[in-house]
Scaffold this motif. Structure first.
Motif, short mmCIF file in Angstrom:
data_model
loop_
_atom_site.label_atom_id
_atom_site.label_comp_id
_atom_site.label_asym_id
_atom_site.label_seq_id
_atom_site.Cartn_x
_atom_site.Cartn_y
_atom_site.Cartn_z
N ARG A 12 -20.17 81.23 45.61
CA ARG A 12 -21.06 81.12 44.64
C ARG A 12 -20.33 81.03 43.53
O ARG A 12 -19.48 81.63 42.92
N PRO A 13 -20.79 79.98 42.66
CA PRO A 13 -19.83 79.39 41.60
C PRO A 13 -20.02 80.38 40.35
O PRO A 13 -21.19 81.04 40.15
N VAL A 14 -19.12 80.55 39.50
CA VAL A 14 -19.25 81.28 37.99
C VAL A 14 -18.97 80.60 36.83
O VAL A 14 -19.28 80.79 35.85
N ALA A 15 -18.11 79.37 37.21
CA ALA A 15 -17.69 78.47 36.07
C ALA A 15 -17.83 77.01 36.48
O ALA A 15 -16.98 76.31 36.55
N PHE A 16 -18.87 76.63 37.25
CA PHE A 16 -18.93 75.21 37.80
C PHE A 16 -19.08 74.30 36.66
O PHE A 16 -19.72 74.47 35.74
N ARG A 17 -18.27 73.28 36.82
CA ARG A 17 -18.62 71.97 36.03
C ARG A 17 -17.89 70.74 36.43
O ARG A 17 -17.28 71.00 37.44
N MET A 18 -17.95 69.61 35.90
CA MET A 18 -17.33 68.59 36.38
C MET A 18 -15.59 68.70 36.29
O MET A 18 -14.96 69.10 35.25
N ASN A 19 -15.12 68.47 37.26
CA ASN A 19 -13.21 68.84 37.49
C ASN A 19 -12.84 67.49 36.88
O ASN A 19 -12.92 66.66 38.08
N GLU A 20 -12.31 67.57 35.90
CA GLU A 20 -11.47 66.49 35.05
C GLU A 20 -10.35 65.99 36.40
O GLU A 20 -9.87 64.86 36.43
N GLN A 21 -9.77 66.96 37.17
CA GLN A 21 -8.74 66.69 37.79
C GLN A 21 -9.02 65.95 39.08
O GLN A 21 -8.10 65.33 39.81
N THR A 22 -10.13 66.10 39.62
CA THR A 22 -10.72 65.51 40.92
C THR A 22 -11.53 64.19 40.85
O THR A 22 -11.49 63.23 41.42
N ALA A 23 -11.86 64.01 39.29
CA ALA A 23 -12.57 62.78 39.10
C ALA A 23 -11.79 61.45 39.21
O ALA A 23 -12.49 60.39 39.18
N VAL A 24 -10.34 61.64 39.22
CA VAL A 24 -9.49 60.50 39.49
C VAL A 24 -9.83 59.31 40.44
O VAL A 24 -9.57 58.45 40.55
N ASN A 25 -10.21 60.38 41.50
CA ASN A 25 -10.42 59.55 42.80
C ASN A 25 -11.84 59.91 43.44
O ASN A 25 -12.18 59.39 44.57
N THR A 39 -25.10 76.04 30.76
CA THR A 39 -26.38 75.46 31.34
C THR A 39 -25.89 74.83 32.78
O THR A 39 -26.80 75.15 33.56
N VAL A 40 -25.01 73.96 32.76
CA VAL A 40 -24.71 73.20 33.96
C VAL A 40 -24.12 74.47 34.87
O VAL A 40 -24.74 74.19 36.29
N ASN A 41 -23.48 75.49 34.78
CA ASN A 41 -23.20 76.42 35.82
C ASN A 41 -24.47 77.12 36.26
O ASN A 41 -24.75 77.40 37.30
N ALA A 42 -25.41 77.40 35.21
CA ALA A 42 -26.72 78.14 35.53
C ALA A 42 -27.48 77.39 36.35
O ALA A 42 -27.93 77.95 37.38
#
Length: 315
Positions: A12-25, A39-42
């Protein structure tokens, strides 16, 4: 060996967001404009909880573990990338491309499973390959056909060929290796995980064959599926963009089979494809819009299958 299991681990996520480190590929990720990180995490938590509830309602044994607030692990909701569990009691830890995803590996998760009477006999550490810049992201990269002893893998920056072959030898799988592509700004780019364009059930396979640009490789993959008498359900690249390849077959009460997927994946399917799938198992879908947009992953990525033997289980 069973292809499907009743036991699933979910984080279960507690600080979910778009991960800039994975967005490269991972070209499926998007920034949701106008939404705060809270809001995104909620929203992600609401989607997660509703999905877990649906799985449990049909009798799937879901172990839910909360993510740590202390670690910066926005992708912890996708545990199948860093760990896999096997019928012989083996647990495999995998090398992760993004540095902040390496923090998702937690020993206490193994303790929690052992408390639920799952038996862990051995831990295989592939994650040390990170030191050499070599990656293989679990059952995101490796699609295991347990019954037929094959592993399907689309090579990418997150799936190293030599490590796929090493895994195959260690676990007695025949490797079926290929490259799969998606169109990004009119360019063909490697799809980051195999399980985005392909799903293997007990008696069926969902696959975007059009993403395998090399004709010989495409034929080889399809021939392997036909050889094992899987019904092949072809999906389009547009359906892949809606995460129709990112499904997982699970077992509920009385061993009834379900195909878990997102609402967007379900909506993208044609009536014919839905009928084909329903010949094999009942569809279970849940809205995962925020998780898909920010995380670039969907239902299958959220579920780590637990095939470990159970102490006190009746054979």
């Amino acid at each position: 060996m069973k292809q499907t299991t009743n036991a699933i681990l979910m984080i279960r996520p507690v600080a979910f967001r778009m991960n800039e480190q994975t967005a490269v590929n991972n070209y499926y990720q998007k920034v949701l404009d106008g939404l705060s990180s809270d809001t995104v995490n909620a929203k992600a938590q609401q989607e997660f909880d509703a999905f877990v509830e649906k799985l449990r309602a049909v009798g799937v044994d879901v172990t839910v573990v909360d993510d740590n607030v202390e670690t910066d692990t926005p992708d912890s909701i996708f545990p199948n990338n860093w760990i896999s569990f096997h019928e012989n009691g083996d647990v495999v830890l995998y090398p992760m491309f993004a540095e902040n995803r390496r923090l998702e590996r937690r020993d206490d998760i193994l303790d929690i499973l052992e408390e639920k009477d799952f038996e862990i006999s051995n831990i295989v550490y592939y994650n040390t390959a990170e030191e050499d810049g070599i990656f293989l992201e679990g059952t995101g990269s490796l699609l295991l056909d347990r019954g037929n002893g094959k592993v399907y893998c689309a090579l990418s920056p997150r799936a190293d060929e030599e490590l796929v072959i090493k895994f195959s030898k260690n676990f007695a799988y025949a490797p079926v290796i290929f490259k799969a592509y998606q169109t990004v700004n009119r360019e063909r780019k490697l799809i980051y995980h195999t399980n985005v364009m392909m799903c293997l059930g007990e008696t069926f396979a969902v696959i975007c064959a059009d993403s395998i640009d090399d004709e010989k490789e495409r034929k080889m993959v399809l021939d392997n599926l036909k050889e094992d008498k899987k019904e092949i359900i072809l999906i389009t690249e547009d359906q892949v963009n809606n995460f129709a390849g990112n499904m997982l077959e699970v077992r509920g009460k009385d061993d009834k089979r379900y195909i878990a997927m997102s609402a967007s994946a379900h909506r993208s399917l044609t009536p014919k494809q839905i009928a084909q799938l329903e010949n094999h198992a009942e569809i279970l879908s849940s809205s995962l819009d925020t998780i898909e947009a920010c995380g670039g992953g969907s239902a299958r990525c959220m579920m780590a299958e637990v095939f470990l033997p159970r102490i006190n289980s009746i054979a």
